[in-house]
Write a protein that holds these residues in place. Structure first.
Motif, PDB file in Angstrom:
ATOM      1  N   LEU A   1       0.834  -1.215   0.000  1.00 52.01           N
ATOM      2  CA  LEU A   1       0.000   0.000   0.000  1.00 52.01           C
ATOM      3  C   LEU A   1       0.862   1.256   0.000  1.00 52.01           C
ATOM      4  O   LEU A   1       0.550   2.240  -0.685  1.00 52.01           O
ATOM      5  CB  LEU A   1      -0.933  -0.016   1.205  1.00 52.01           C
ATOM      6  N   GLY A   2       1.951   1.218   0.778  1.00 55.90           N
ATOM      7  CA  GLY A   2       2.849   2.366   0.766  1.00 55.90           C
ATOM      8  C   GLY A   2       3.500   2.566  -0.588  1.00 55.90           C
ATOM      9  O   GLY A   2       3.655   3.705  -1.054  1.00 55.90           O
ATOM     10  N   GLY A   3       3.901   1.461  -1.252  1.00 61.82           N
ATOM     11  CA  GLY A   3       4.480   1.576  -2.587  1.00 61.82           C
ATOM     12  C   GLY A   3       3.495   2.117  -3.607  1.00 61.82           C
ATOM     13  O   GLY A   3       3.867   2.894  -4.493  1.00 61.82           O
ATOM     14  N   ILE A   4       2.224   1.714  -3.487  1.00 64.99           N
ATOM     15  CA  ILE A   4       1.191   2.252  -4.391  1.00 64.99           C
ATOM     16  C   ILE A   4       1.059   3.757  -4.194  1.00 64.99           C
ATOM     17  O   ILE A   4       0.953   4.531  -5.162  1.00 64.99           O
ATOM     18  CB  ILE A   4      -0.148   1.531  -4.149  1.00 64.99           C
ATOM     19  N   GLY A   5       1.072   4.189  -2.945  1.00 68.57           N
ATOM     20  CA  GLY A   5       0.996   5.629  -2.675  1.00 68.57           C
ATOM     21  C   GLY A   5       2.184   6.383  -3.249  1.00 68.57           C
ATOM     22  O   GLY A   5       2.026   7.469  -3.827  1.00 68.57           O
ATOM     23  N   LEU A   6       3.390   5.822  -3.108  1.00 71.10           N
ATOM     24  CA  LEU A   6       4.569   6.475  -3.668  1.00 71.10           C
ATOM     25  C   LEU A   6       4.491   6.564  -5.186  1.00 71.10           C
ATOM     26  O   LEU A   6       4.856   7.588  -5.778  1.00 71.10           O
ATOM     27  CB  LEU A   6       5.827   5.701  -3.252  1.00 71.10           C
ATOM     28  N   ALA A   7       4.031   5.489  -5.833  1.00 67.75           N
ATOM     29  CA  ALA A   7       3.946   5.488  -7.293  1.00 67.75           C
ATOM     30  C   ALA A   7       2.907   6.484  -7.790  1.00 67.75           C
ATOM     31  O   ALA A   7       3.134   7.213  -8.772  1.00 67.75           O
ATOM     32  CB  ALA A   7       3.613   4.082  -7.787  1.00 67.75           C
ATOM     33  N   ILE A   8       1.759   6.554  -7.118  1.00 72.51           N
ATOM     34  CA  ILE A   8       0.698   7.474  -7.547  1.00 72.51           C
ATOM     35  C   ILE A   8       1.151   8.926  -7.390  1.00 72.51           C
ATOM     36  O   ILE A   8       0.847   9.781  -8.231  1.00 72.51           O
ATOM     37  CB  ILE A   8      -0.591   7.197  -6.749  1.00 72.51           C
ATOM     38  N   CYS A   9       1.889   9.203  -6.318  1.00 77.10           N
ATOM     39  CA  CYS A   9       2.330  10.579  -6.052  1.00 77.10           C
ATOM     40  C   CYS A   9       3.546  10.974  -6.880  1.00 77.10           C
ATOM     41  O   CYS A   9       4.039  12.096  -6.741  1.00 77.10           O
ATOM     42  CB  CYS A   9       2.624  10.758  -4.566  1.00 77.10           C
ATOM     43  N   GLY A  10       4.064  10.058  -7.693  1.00 74.62           N
ATOM     44  CA  GLY A  10       5.139  10.404  -8.609  1.00 74.62           C
ATOM     45  C   GLY A  10       6.527  10.365  -8.013  1.00 74.62           C
ATOM     46  O   GLY A  10       7.445  11.009  -8.545  1.00 74.62           O
ATOM     47  N   ILE A  11       6.730   9.615  -6.950  1.00 77.13           N
ATOM     48  CA  ILE A  11       8.056   9.490  -6.361  1.00 77.13           C
ATOM     49  C   ILE A  11       8.890   8.549  -7.225  1.00 77.13           C
ATOM     50  O   ILE A  11       8.477   7.421  -7.508  1.00 77.13           O
ATOM     51  CB  ILE A  11       7.972   8.953  -4.919  1.00 77.13           C
ATOM     52  N   SER A  12      10.065   8.990  -7.651  1.00 69.90           N
ATOM     53  CA  SER A  12      10.927   8.145  -8.468  1.00 69.90           C
ATOM     54  C   SER A  12      11.532   7.037  -7.612  1.00 69.90           C
ATOM     55  O   SER A  12      11.824   7.238  -6.431  1.00 69.90           O
ATOM     56  CB  SER A  12      12.043   8.987  -9.093  1.00 69.90           C
ATOM     57  N   GLY A  13      11.732   5.880  -8.225  1.00 74.72           N
ATOM     58  CA  GLY A  13      12.289   4.739  -7.488  1.00 74.72           C
ATOM     59  C   GLY A  13      11.312   4.145  -6.497  1.00 74.72           C
ATOM     60  O   GLY A  13      11.716   3.666  -5.427  1.00 74.72           O
ATOM     61  N   ALA A  14      10.016   4.152  -6.846  1.00 74.00           N
ATOM     62  CA  ALA A  14       9.012   3.646  -5.913  1.00 74.00           C
ATOM     63  C   ALA A  14       9.206   2.164  -5.622  1.00 74.00           C
ATOM     64  O   ALA A  14       8.944   1.703  -4.506  1.00 74.00           O
ATOM     65  CB  ALA A  14       7.610   3.892  -6.472  1.00 74.00           C
ATOM     66  N   THR A  15       9.688   1.407  -6.602  1.00 69.25           N
ATOM     67  CA  THR A  15       9.892  -0.030  -6.389  1.00 69.25           C
ATOM     68  C   THR A  15      10.990  -0.276  -5.367  1.00 69.25           C
ATOM     69  O   THR A  15      10.840  -1.093  -4.453  1.00 69.25           O
ATOM     70  CB  THR A  15      10.250  -0.720  -7.715  1.00 69.25           C
ATOM     71  N   LEU A  16      12.101   0.435  -5.506  1.00 73.22           N
ATOM     72  CA  LEU A  16      13.194   0.280  -4.554  1.00 73.22           C
ATOM     73  C   LEU A  16      12.752   0.699  -3.154  1.00 73.22           C
ATOM     74  O   LEU A  16      13.080   0.052  -2.156  1.00 73.22           O
ATOM     75  CB  LEU A  16      14.403   1.111  -4.990  1.00 73.22           C
ATOM     76  N   LEU A  17      12.016   1.789  -3.074  1.00 72.73           N
ATOM     77  CA  LEU A  17      11.540   2.259  -1.775  1.00 72.73           C
ATOM     78  C   LEU A  17      10.549   1.273  -1.168  1.00 72.73           C
ATOM     79  O   LEU A  17      10.474   1.133   0.059  1.00 72.73           O
ATOM     80  CB  LEU A  17      10.893   3.638  -1.924  1.00 72.73           C
ATOM     81  N   THR A  18       9.794   0.566  -2.009  1.00 77.71           N
ATOM     82  CA  THR A  18       8.884  -0.458  -1.497  1.00 77.71           C
ATOM     83  C   THR A  18       9.658  -1.606  -0.864  1.00 77.71           C
ATOM     84  O   THR A  18       9.266  -2.141   0.172  1.00 77.71           O
ATOM     85  CB  THR A  18       7.986  -0.985  -2.631  1.00 77.71           C
TER      86      THR A  18
END
Length: 372
Positions: free
Chosen positions: A235-252
């Motif tokens: 869920l946190g990764g989905i939020g990062l991806a929707i908000c346009g944070i680069s590297g959302a997969t790594l951050l997940t």
């Protein structure tokens, strides 16, 4: 006296060499067996953990599918592939594909310089004072400390990516896990009965109780820790991806490890929120802030409900298992490490509680010892 000895009969002679060689032969057979199955141990342990944790789901599926075990096993295998193997494999492949910029960032000396924070001057009343205090801190040795810490951080990031880079080993363990899971799902009752029978032969009823406690501990870790970490990180990764944070997969991935270690997802989400506000994207920053509040509080509701299905365990135990498992077994150790410590903790705790509790007054114990 002689009559008493004759009634008892001659004492049996102890054949010490026979006992020693018999024990040595048994030890050699055990070591040989473990040496042969050594490549399959991690895959089997992983499969056992998953099967024990999801066994109630299998039984419900079997009831829904007209009592057909093979249909329920097929559905469970598809669920494991879709919800477990494929996402983790994609995450690891993405981590390896993006490892070059991460390593360059971690090893670069310029990336670890303390920021200037010129925007502090725009804060009314106290801005200039905060800015001057920050620069005094920088001139007093802050940059030197960062320069000394940076090589160790770079080495840590390099080691972590190297663990994830063992794609061939990981895929082998995934394949073995799926194979053993299918076998355990199809013959689970017989395997459980055989293990309990062996435990009873080894330690009577106490051995049987130990096996049941071990199963409860595995279910507690798998449901209360791993499932909660997966839910929060996804869920946190989905939020990062929707908000346009680069590297959302790594951050997940980082978020999942933080959640497994009981540190929570906010260690990743809060810096992302600060970054969005810093760059002036206040709309998506507010969206991510609200989403982070939901994701960050999930563990307070989801984890206790899931852990109650198994057994309550100390969080420091889970943290030690995650870190120690990662160091000992690599990426798979994230799942196996907490389980090993949890099972050992429950068994030792049950063994200790078989004895009465000590007297609450230490002085009284000391007085009784002095009397003796």
């Amino acid at each position: 006296m002689n009559e008493g000895n004759s009634l008892r009969g001659p004492q049996p002679k102890v054949d010490l060499p026979r006992i020693m060689f018999g024990t040595l032969f048994i030890a050699l057979m055990i070591v040989s067996c473990f040496w042969v199955v050594r490549p399959f141990v991690l895959g089997f342990a992983w499969a056992s953990m998953i099967v024990i944790a999801t066994w109630p789901l299998l039984t419900k599926l079997q009831e829904m599918m007209w009592g057909k075990r093979w249909l329920s096993v097929l559905v469970m295998m598809l669920l494991l592939i879709l919800l477990f193997v494929i996402p983790i494999s994609l995450v690891i492949v993405s981590l390896i594909d993006n490892s070059a910029p991460v390593l360059a960032w971690a090893s670069s000396a310029t990336s670890w310089q303390l920021p200037d924070l010129a925007w502090l001057n725009s804060i009314p009343l106290v801005g200039s004072k905060l800015y001057s205090t920050w620069h005094s801190l920088m001139n007093g040795g802050g940059s030197a400390i960062m320069a000394k810490v940076q090589p160790y951080i770079g080495q840590a990031v390099t080691w972590f990516i190297a663990q994830a880079a063992h794609v061939g080993s990981f895929m082998l363990h995934c394949t073995l896990m799926l194979l053993f899971s299918a076998l355990l799902y199809s013959r689970g009752e017989h395997v459980a009965l055989g293990i309990r029978h062996f435990a009873i032969r080894l330690a009577a009823q106490r051995g049987d109780a130990a096996v049941i406690l071990a199963a409860q501990s595995i279910r507690a870790v798998a449901l209360g820790v791993v499932v909660t970490a997966l839910a929060q990180s996804v869920l946190g990764g989905i939020g990062l991806a929707i908000c346009g944070i680069s590297g959302a997969t790594l951050l997940t991935v980082v978020m999942f490890i933080c959640c497994l270690a009981q540190l929570g997802p906010l260690l990743v989400l809060v810096p992302a929120i600060i970054w969005l506000y810093w760059t002036g994207d206040t709309t998506w920053g507010t969206v991510l802030l609200v989403w982070s509040c939901v994701v960050g509080t999930m563990d307070g509701v989801l984890r206790p409900a899931l852990i109650r299905l198994g057994a309550d365990l100390p969080m420091i135990l889970i943290l030690s298992g995650v870190i120690g498992g990662l160091l000992a077994f690599g990426m798979i150790g994230l799942f196996i490490g907490p389980v090993v410590l949890a099972v050992s903790y429950r068994l030792i705790s049950a063994w200790i509680h078989e004895a009465p509790e000590p007297d609450k007054d230490p002085e009284q114990v000391i007085q009784e010892l002095e009397k003796l």
